[in-house]
Each structure stands twice: as structure tokens, then as C-alpha cells.
Design an enzyme around this catalytic site. Structure first.
Site, mmCIF file in Angstrom:
data_model
loop_
_atom_site.group_PDB
_atom_site.id
_atom_site.type_symbol
_atom_site.label_atom_id
_atom_site.label_comp_id
_atom_site.label_asym_id
_atom_site.label_seq_id
_atom_site.Cartn_x
_atom_site.Cartn_y
_atom_site.Cartn_z
ATOM 1 N N ASP A 295 0.841 -1.201 0.000
ATOM 2 C CA ASP A 295 0.000 0.000 0.000
ATOM 3 C C ASP A 295 0.876 1.251 0.000
ATOM 4 O OD1 ASP A 295 -2.216 1.591 0.059
ATOM 5 O OD2 ASP A 295 -2.689 1.244 2.167
ATOM 6 N N LYS A 297 0.813 3.738 -2.128
ATOM 7 C CA LYS A 297 0.099 4.945 -2.574
ATOM 8 C C LYS A 297 1.038 5.879 -3.347
ATOM 9 C CE LYS A 297 -3.511 4.973 0.959
ATOM 10 N NZ LYS A 297 -3.028 3.924 1.884
ATOM 11 N N ASP A 300 3.554 10.401 -7.656
ATOM 12 C CA ASP A 300 4.565 11.303 -8.194
ATOM 13 C C ASP A 300 4.599 11.150 -9.711
ATOM 14 O OD1 ASP A 300 6.829 13.058 -8.332
ATOM 15 O OD2 ASP A 300 7.396 12.369 -6.328
#
Length: 452
Positions: A295, A297, A300
Site C-alpha cells: 500500500d 500509494k 509522483d
């Protein structure tokens, strides 16, 4: 070169057109949604597409080629390389520094430019682009389009004196897909009603089973998860928010028999070691048949995400089966996640989240169209071809005092129509994690079966 039909079917496999119920930017509900950007990710198909488009045209008539920003830019570039027609680039907005030009490239007044567009609907984007090019003294006489949605744009442009060449129309596409068994008669009927301007009667979407999802979710990781869910009669993902390797491995040993995936935040481990942490964790995943979900996330630009994914201390690409990623950086930022499945963060469960309805809508479009994405994290229902992951699950509905809002398994399956529930503190903080995992597994599976 393969036939035009064979070529389109190869393109179709990349997910360039979806059928169902979609709300367009105009607010109109459409029975189909087109996004040709995935074509740019397959060099062979992009090259073939360029040649198909060039074959339709009298190339001696043109001095320049330009793609309507941004989706048609890769197509125009490929056509330039194949035809040796010089490419010019039209910006969507002028630079605020330097030359502040709207048109980039080498050109002279009086030249004739071929305009390339991916999809034509109303023709609005072309009618915005043409004056910007003509302002530089360049003539636009011809426009080549990959797909005509047959909603009047082609006719509007032709009435203004432009020659419009289209590779496919939506009617041709539907005929080919119907012949191959990819479209039902009902779906074709809805599309024809839409094109004729009639009211489209959409079928009420109903909850579908894991077995049915196996037929529409074609990503390999989605297939694995669904098969594990059916085999283990579980839709449970445990969030392992622990800070030591021992805690992580102990938790995996206890909950492994009951879960579809173990969700990690690998960067919170204080003693991470690729050999000491990941190798035994992978052994446990094999032993108990569950997947590893990092996880992370990611949020960028693509290049940075690729470095975060494949390099550094954690080398996530070497062991994760699936990862989570924000889509805030756009479609192309997800290209780096090769050989894993991506679960897109469409919405967060915390109080005051900024992932509002507008963000969810745009993020969902990206998730539906990107070949690396097979699911989404959300607190609302999402399209059936994506697997829904719902975090913030607890048998208690009260929050945690830090903004986390909980949902019960029953609410997640009956109201949100989730596919997988994610439970954290309700299991890893329990006195008996194995017993808690079994309880959530049974509750989640019963809630799923009751929702069908």
C-alpha cells in the site's frame, strides 16, 4: 499488413473503448466511452495505426503534420516518422516565458498542414485548434481522425470546407465487435438509440458474482484474486500496520489461511531486510495462497515512481503482487508498474478528504482505461470491470478519533457493492488475530452472498 478488422480487434484488447453507462463531460449519459491513449503504449500498434491513417491521404498535398493536443500527439509523431512530413506541435496554452508561442517547430507561412485527431465528437477541439494554426499563416485543408463518434462533428467541419478522413466510425466498430461476440444486441440497440438522439434505456446495473467478474476482469492479478476468493470463500484483506519483521511474519502466519491478500506498509518496518523480511513472507504467501499488496500509494511523476517502485531499499517490484497508486499525476504516471496489478486510489475514507465527486470521476476514467489498473479504492460504487477495495472496515462503526471513518462489512457489500474488504486494527490489534480474521472472513463472505 493485417486487415482493418484484425487491426481494430488488436486495439480493442488495449481497452480503448468501454461499453456500459458513462457520464460525459457534457453531462450526457453515453452507452460507450472512448479513450485511445493506450494505443501510444504499444509501439507496434502505434506504427500500424500511423500507416493506416497515411494510406487514406494524398500525402503530396501536405507540408506539415500536427496532432491535436494531447491524445493525438503520439499518433502525429508516428505518422511524421513514417511519412517524413515535418511535425509541428500545437500547445494547449502558451508558455508564460521565453517565446510564449502556441506553435512549436519549424514552419513557414503558406504551408499546408495535415491535422490529426484521435476521436471526433462535436468537432469543438478541432475548431479551437485550427484558428491557432491558421493565425501563423499555415493552411489547414484536411483532418484525419481515428474514430468518428458520429455525433455531428465530421459534418460540421465538412460544412466549413474541411476534408475529414476517418479510419473508423462507431457504427463500424460496433458491427465488428458484434460479429466477434463482444457486444450483445441490447448493447448495439442502446448505441444506435444514442446515435439517433433517442432516449437511451440503460439496464439497471446489478451486483455480479466473483465467477461473473472472472469473465470481465482480464488483468492477471484480478484473475488470481478472484480465484483465491472463490477457493477460500474469503474476500478479506488484512492490513498489516506493524513495525517489526517478527510482528509482520507472526501476523501473516496467523491470518494467512483466511485472507486473499496481506496489505503492507513496508516502509514503516524498523528492521526491514530483503532476505530476512521478504523471503519468509513470500514463503508464507505461497503456503497459505494469498497475495502481497504493498500500500505504497505512489503519487509522483512516472520517472520518480519507477525509481520508488524498482530501486532503493525496498525493491517493491521484486515481491509485490499488487500496489496502490494515486492517479493525481495522470494516466502516463501509471505506465511504470509493469508485472504487477495497480489498485488506483479513487477516494479516501478519512474525514475531510479532498477526493470529491469531480476527482473521483476523472480518476475512475483513468483507472478504467489504463491496462495496468484492475481495481480501485473507494467509498462509493465503481464500474463493474474494476474490482472495488473498501478500507476502513470494522464491525464497529465508530471512528478512531484521528479522522478514520469505519464501515461494517454488511454496508460495504450491500450499499457499496465492494469486492474486497480491508481490515486493519480490527484484526492486528485483536487479542487473538487468527480468531478475529476468521470472524471477518465469515462475516465478509456472508455479506457478499447476501448482496447477490
Amino acid at each position: 499488413m493485417e486487415t482493418k478488422k484484425e487491426f481494430f480487434l488488436e486495439c480493442y484488447k488495449l481497452g480503448i473503448i468501454k461499453f456500459g453507462k458513462f457520464t460525459l463531460k457534457s453531462g450526457i449519459e453515453s452507452p460507450f466511452y472512448v479513450d485511445l491513449r493506450p494505443l501510444a503504449s504499444d509501439p507496434k500498434i502505434l506504427k500500424l495505426l500511423a500507416n493506416y491513417l497515411l494510406e487514406m491521404l494524398p500525402l503530396d498535398n501536405f507540408d506539415l503534420i500536427c496532432g491535436v493536443p494531447y491524445a493525438a500527439l503520439p499518433m502525429a509523431t508516428a505518422m511524421s516518422l513514417e511519412s517524413y512530413l515535418p511535425l509541428i506541435i500545437k500547445r494547449k496554452e502558451a508558455k508564460q516565458y521565453g517565446t510564449k508561442k502556441m506553435l512549436e517547430g519549424i514552419y513557414t507561412k503558406g504551408q499546408n498542414c495535415l491535422l490529426v485527431e484521435d476521436v471526433i465528437t462535436s468537432g469543438a477541439s478541432l475548431l479551437e485548434t485550427i484558428p491557432e494554426i491558421e493565425k501563423e499563416g499555415i493552411t489547414v485543408s484536411d483532418i484525419v481522425v481515428v474514430l468518428d463518434r458520429q455525433q455531428g462533428g465530421k459534418e460540421i467541419l465538412e460544412n466549413k470546407g474541411f476534408r475529414v478522413h476517418t479510419l473508423f466510425t462507431i457504427s463500424e466498430v460496433c458491427k465488428m465487435l458484434r460479429e466477434e461476440g463482444h457486444l450483445s444486441l441490447e448493447e448495439v440497440g442502446r448505441i444506435n438509440d444514442f446515435l439517433a438522439g433517442n432516449v437511451v434505456k440503460f439496464e439497471e446495473e446489478k451486483r455480479i458474482s466473483y465467477e461473473e467478474k472472472l469473465n470481465i476482469c482480464d488483468h492477471s492479478v484480478a484473475q488470481k484474486m478472484l480465484k483465491i476468493a472463490i477457493e477460500k470463500k474469503s474476500n478479506l484483506i488484512v492490513s498489516a500496520d506493524v513495525t517489526s519483521t517478527k510482528e509482520l511474519l507472526d501476523l501473516a502466519e496467523k491470518v494467512g489461511p483466511h485472507i486473499v491478500a496481506l496489505k503492507t506498509h513496508i516502509d514503516i518496518l524498523l528492521d526491514f531486510d530483503l532476505d530476512e523480511t521478504i523471503l519468509p513472507l513470500k514463503d508464507l504467501a505461497t503456503k497459505y495462497n494469498f497475495l502481497l499488496m504493498e500500500d505504497r500509494k505512489f503519487a509522483d511523476i512516472g520517472n520518480t515512481q519507477e525509481l520508488q517502485f524498482s530501486y532503493g531499499t525496498y525493491k517493491i517490484s521484486q515481491w509485490a503482487d499488487l500496489v496502490t497508486a494515486q492517479v493525481i499525476a495522470g494516466y502516463d504516471s501509471l505506465d511504470c508498474f509493469r508485472n504487477v496489478g495497480v489498485v488506483a486510489i479513487l477516494e479516501m475514507s478519512s474525514k475531510g478528504t479532498l477526493t470529491d465527486a469531480s476527482y473521483r470521476e476523472e480518476a475512475t476514467k483513468i483507472a478504467q482505461s489504463h491496462p495496468n489498473v484492475f481495481g480501485g479504492v473507494a467509498q462509493n460504487k465503481i464500474p463493474n470491470e474494476l474490482l472495488l477495495f473498501t478500507p476502513g472496515i470494522n464491525q464497529s462503526t465508530s471512528g478512531d478519533g484521528k479522522g478514520q471513518q469505519y464501515n461494517t462489512p454488511e454496508h460495504a457489500f450491500t450499499q457499496l457493492e465492494t469486492d474486497f474488504i480491508i481490515v486493519g486494527r480490527g484484526i492486528y490489534k485483536a487479542i487473538d488475530a487468527e480468531k478475529a480474521a476468521l470472524s471477518y472472513k465469515i462475516t465478509g463472505w456472508n455479506a457478499y452472498e447476501a448482496s447477490l
